[in-house]
Design an enzyme around this catalytic site. Structure first.
Site, mmCIF file in Angstrom:
data_model
loop_
_atom_site.group_PDB
_atom_site.id
_atom_site.type_symbol
_atom_site.label_atom_id
_atom_site.label_comp_id
_atom_site.label_asym_id
_atom_site.label_seq_id
_atom_site.Cartn_x
_atom_site.Cartn_y
_atom_site.Cartn_z
ATOM 1 C CD GLU A 201 -79.903 70.417 -0.834
ATOM 2 O OE1 GLU A 201 -81.034 69.865 -0.378
ATOM 3 O OE2 GLU A 201 -79.689 71.895 -0.153
ATOM 4 C CG ASP B 164 -75.036 74.267 -1.732
ATOM 5 O OD1 ASP B 164 -75.100 73.032 -1.050
ATOM 6 O OD2 ASP B 164 -75.993 74.509 -2.665
#
Length: 364
Positions: A134, A76
């Site tokens: 994350e 991400d």
């Protein structure tokens, strides 16, 4: 925005793979398309066992090697700001790939994907992890979820996280503590302020303490970690004609891995005695662990001089499980999340060459 393909072209260079996956927007919460592409691509490779947990993809070899290494990277990114699609550019004679995710941390993911596909006979068994969420709340972190759901997948002797480190080795990481400190007063009309008690004025000693604080530089296992204690937000006030009865200062403490979360919080209480303190978030740091045999072999293979990691990274998750872990990935950490995020092309190939050299070296 380019459509996400059914499969990735892992026969391409790691630079081109970086560009391909960066152009697949995967801001936190929108990782499914990229996770699907990774799963489809690797599922056809006979040397890898594929496991999926949400939008986290795990690929591992089962060659019966004496040791296992875990190599992880998040898929991400932080939100876009007119920095996709990617483009190549040259600045001061250095060739870069520009765009969101190039540094944090899809260049590292691209290197990992290419090596996962190509290294069919590594010197150690490998567990590759590509995980979601994350860049947001720790409660959503895909690596944390995977550790809860499948702790068996974290069995290993050494771990590498592909966070940007200029393709140098950064050992361990600082811990992270965020707290809110509140002051309280008494509301009143601002035209008759003397009958009230201004909570905003009461934060002056808090701000003075922060402004005058001298952060430590702490040596841990040969690496010097720099701490930081800073106000990162302040809120207070009800209306333009009301004396506020509450004010909050949001403080972030980055502490060396020699301290536990409990010790870090105790230090904050020592600095601000008598105040109302609420913990918002906390994460323990990670000691370098560079004395582990595999860590020494890795450092020798990539020819790196280890450095400390000042920010918190998921190496701390491995450290908490007793697995020595380091950060090793392309990209300048100072460009992570920046609007002009860009990675030097040579760092992508340097990282690939370093990992390939180590994972294929003769053990004779």
């Amino acid at each position: 925005m380019p459509q996400i393909p059914a499969a990735l072209n892992l026969a391409a260079s790691s630079i081109d793979i970086t560009r391909e996956i960066c152009d697949m927007e995967s801001v936190s919460g929108n990782e499914t398309g990229l996770a699907d592409a990774i799963e489809r691509t690797l599922s056809g490779l006979g040397h890898l066992e594929i496991i999926r947990d949400g939008d986290t993809i795990v690929a591992r070899t089962n060659l019966g090697r004496a040791q296992r290494v875990v190599i992880a990277g998040h898929i991400d990114t932080v939100p876009l700001n007119n920095n996709l699609p990617t483009r190549f550019e040259t600045v001061d004679g250095v060739d870069y790939l520009w765009g969101r995710g190039t540094v944090d941390m899809k260049a590292g993911v691209a290197v990992q994907l290419k090596l996962a596909a190509e290294l069919t006979d590594p010197i150690v068994d490998l567990t590759w992890m590509w995980y979601d969420h994350e860049e947001v709340s720790d409660a959503l972190n895909g690596l944390g979820r995977l550790a809860r759901n499948r702790p068996d997948l974290f069995e290993g002797d050494f771990a590498i996280l592909g966070e940007p480190s200029n393709s140098q080795v950064e050992g361990g990481c600082n811990g992270n503590l965020r707290v809110e400190i509140r002051t309280f007063g008494l509301r009143a009309h601002s035209a008759r302020s003397w009958v009230g008690e201004n909570a905003i004025h009461k934060v002056t000693p808090i701000l003075d303490t922060l402004a005058n604080y001298e952060p430590r530089a702490v040596e841990v296992e040969g690496l010097v970690y720099r701490e930081g204690l800073n106000a990162v937000g302040i809120t207070g006030g009800i209306a333009g004609n009301v004396i506020p009865d509450e004010c909050m200062v949001h403080i972030n403490y980055r502490f060396a891995p020699s301290r536990s979360v409990e010790e870090a919080l105790a230090h904050v209480h020592e600095l601000f005695p008598g105040y109302d303190i609420t913990v918002v978030d906390s994460a323990a740091g990670a000691r370098p662990g560079l004395d582990a045999p595999l860590a020494k072999q890795f450092l020798a293979a990539v020819g790196a001089e280890p450095r400390p990691k000042y920010g918190w990274t998921d190496v701390a998750r491995f450290s908490a499980l007793g697995i020595p872990a380091v950060n090793y990935g392309p990209g300048d950490p100072l460009k992570a999340h920046a609007d002009d995020e860009r990675v030097a092309l040579r760092q992508i190939t340097e990282c690939e060459d370093g990992l390939r050299s180590w994972l294929t070296a003769s053990t004779d």
